[in-house]
Design a protein around this motif. Structure first.
Motif, PDB file in Angstrom:
ATOM      1  N   GLU A  97      -4.025  -0.636  -9.288  1.00  0.00           N
ATOM      2  CA  GLU A  97      -4.965   0.284  -8.621  1.00  0.00           C
ATOM      3  C   GLU A  97      -4.839   0.092  -7.124  1.00  0.00           C
ATOM      4  N   TYR A  98      -4.620   1.193  -6.430  1.00  0.00           N
ATOM      5  CA  TYR A  98      -4.470   1.194  -4.979  1.00  0.00           C
ATOM      6  C   TYR A  98      -5.699   1.871  -4.393  1.00  0.00           C
ATOM      7  N   ARG A  99      -6.642   1.063  -3.921  1.00  0.00           N
ATOM      8  CA  ARG A  99      -7.889   1.596  -3.373  1.00  0.00           C
ATOM      9  C   ARG A  99      -7.663   1.854  -1.888  1.00  0.00           C
ATOM     10  N   GLU A 100      -7.275   3.063  -1.568  1.00  0.00           N
ATOM     11  CA  GLU A 100      -6.937   3.398  -0.197  1.00  0.00           C
ATOM     12  C   GLU A 100      -6.966   4.911   0.001  1.00  0.00           C
ATOM     13  N   ALA A 124      -6.828   5.728  -5.474  1.00  0.00           N
ATOM     14  CA  ALA A 124      -8.213   6.203  -5.490  1.00  0.00           C
ATOM     15  C   ALA A 124      -8.994   5.734  -4.277  1.00  0.00           C
ATOM     16  N   TYR A 125     -10.034   6.535  -3.961  1.00  0.00           N
ATOM     17  CA  TYR A 125     -11.038   6.130  -2.986  1.00  0.00           C
ATOM     18  C   TYR A 125     -12.367   6.720  -3.428  1.00  0.00           C
ATOM     19  N   ASP A 126     -13.429   6.558  -2.632  1.00  0.00           N
ATOM     20  CA  ASP A 126     -14.750   6.941  -3.136  1.00  0.00           C
ATOM     21  C   ASP A 126     -15.643   7.616  -2.102  1.00  0.00           C
ATOM     22  N   ASN A 171     -11.075  10.299  -7.270  1.00  0.00           N
ATOM     23  CA  ASN A 171     -12.184  10.031  -6.359  1.00  0.00           C
ATOM     24  C   ASN A 171     -13.255   9.351  -7.187  1.00  0.00           C
ATOM     25  N   SER A 211       0.836  -1.200   0.000  1.00  0.00           N
ATOM     26  CA  SER A 211       0.000   0.000   0.000  1.00  0.00           C
ATOM     27  C   SER A 211       0.867   1.244   0.000  1.00  0.00           C
ATOM     28  N   SER A 249      -9.458  11.652  -1.356  1.00  0.00           N
ATOM     29  CA  SER A 249      -8.750  10.371  -1.478  1.00  0.00           C
ATOM     30  C   SER A 249      -7.308  10.523  -1.029  1.00  0.00           C
TER      31      SER A 249
END
Length: 353
Positions: A69-72, A98-100, A138, A45, A121
């Motif tokens: 893709e690093y979703r954090e 990215a995050y949401d 985002n 991460s 994000s």
């Protein structure tokens, strides 16, 4: 911890880093740590690599981020200056962080929604930060969450000084890129070289001094025939002559002609001393921008009281009308990249020229 303890991985990562830097990787830009989603790096991460970086650094500490893709959520604290993130793919879209969250997204602990700043994000509080060849996003899905009406969803929030973004993509909808400072009385500077910024409503906003040189600013359509949003919403403080400068930028859109505004003046908490400043010069503007390019902000704040201007633009949307203030050659001479960024310390992210 560091890639230098793995000779083979170091050589492979440094080779990829050299490609990401356009063949210009030098000894001080060799990675101090590598992030890889498959576990073949030092960390899986981005935040873990940041947490491991030294506090109080005085020279760049380089984190090489391998494709994926690093979703954090990523936060660079003020105690960790001189961090550099470099995507090692061939293109910026090969590495996505990215995050949401949105403004109205409820926090898991039940303490309320995240708010606009909290939706980011990526949050940058460490000075002298650099990012190259990657994407910040985002991914909040407005259509999937009709119950959330406060849809500001920040990809990157900056609050530190002397930040550099080189060939970086910023993706979102409303409030994509929040360029701010640590306090209203503090000036923070950021330089965006050949970057891509995408959004629809107020998607480049805040009180920082920010220069966008080269690259593309893309307005998404919201499906309206009259108003598809605003590119900028500056809140530059009255004693700061330099807000946002766009030079040699392409302004594009898939929205209908004449339905996008270049900006509107944001007055946080109705602050009368937030007098937004934007200059768009030597750029290309598509026909999504019409004869009236600037808009008022809610609460009775007129764009005519802000510091909005253009100079020597071209393209079908580069109209010269009574509602499109222009700076002449003499006036624009004081509004250069160097003037915006140099400050009292003579900062020059472009080099000595």
């Amino acid at each position: 911890m560091h890639v230098r303890r793995r000779t083979g991985l170091f050589l492979a990562t440094f080779a990829a880093l050299t490609v990401a830097l356009g063949g210009n990787a030098s000894a001080h830009e060799r990675p101090d740590a590598t992030v890889a989603p498959d576990g073949r790096g030092d960390f899986t991460s981005v935040q873990a690599a940041i947490d491991a970086a030294p506090a109080g650094a005085t020279e760049p500490w380089v984190i090489a981020v391998r494709p994926g893709e690093y979703r954090e959520l990523v936060k660079v604290p003020a105690t960790k200056p001189f961090l550099t993130l470099v995507g090692t793919g061939r293109h910026a879209q090969d590495v996505v962080i990215a995050y949401d969250n949105a403004n109205g997204t409820p926090k898991p602990d039940g303490s309320g929604p995240y708010g606009t700043s909290g939706s980011a994000s990526v949050t940058l509080d460490g000075a002298d930060f650099t990012a190259r060849n990657l994407t910040f996003a985002n991914l909040f899905d407005e259509a999937a969450h009709p119950e959330i009406t406060n849809r500001q969803a920040v990809a990157v929030l900056t609050r530190a000084d002397r930040l550099v973004f080189d060939r970086v993509r910023f993706l979102g909808n409303q409030d994509t890129l929040y360029v701010n400072s640590s306090a209203a009385a503090v000036v923070a500077r950021a330089y965006f070289r050949d970057c891509y910024v995408e959004g629809d409503v107020d998607f480049i906003f805040g009180r920082a001094t920010a220069v966008f040189e080269g690259g593309q600013v893309h307005s998404l359509t919201r499906g309206s025939t009259t108003n598809n949003g605003y590119v900028t919403a500056p809140s530059t403080m009255i004693d700061n002559p330099y807000g946002f400068l766009f030079t040699r930028v392409r302004f594009t859109s898939d929205a209908p002609a004449g339905t996008v505004f270049l900006g509107r003046p944001w007055h946080p908490s109705n602050d009368p001393n937030a007098i937004g400043q934007v200059l768009i010069r030597d750029s290309w503007i598509g026909d999504h921008v019409g004869a009236v390019a600037w808009a008022d902000f809610s609460g009775g704040w007129s764009w005519r009281d802000a510091r909005f201007a253009e100079h020597h633009n071209r393209g079908p949307g580069a109209l010269v009308t009574d509602d499109r203030p222009q700076l002449d050659r003499a006036a624009v001479a004081g509004f250069t990249v160097r003037a915006y960024l140099s400050g009292a310390d003579g900062w020059s992210p472009r080099g000595p020229h």
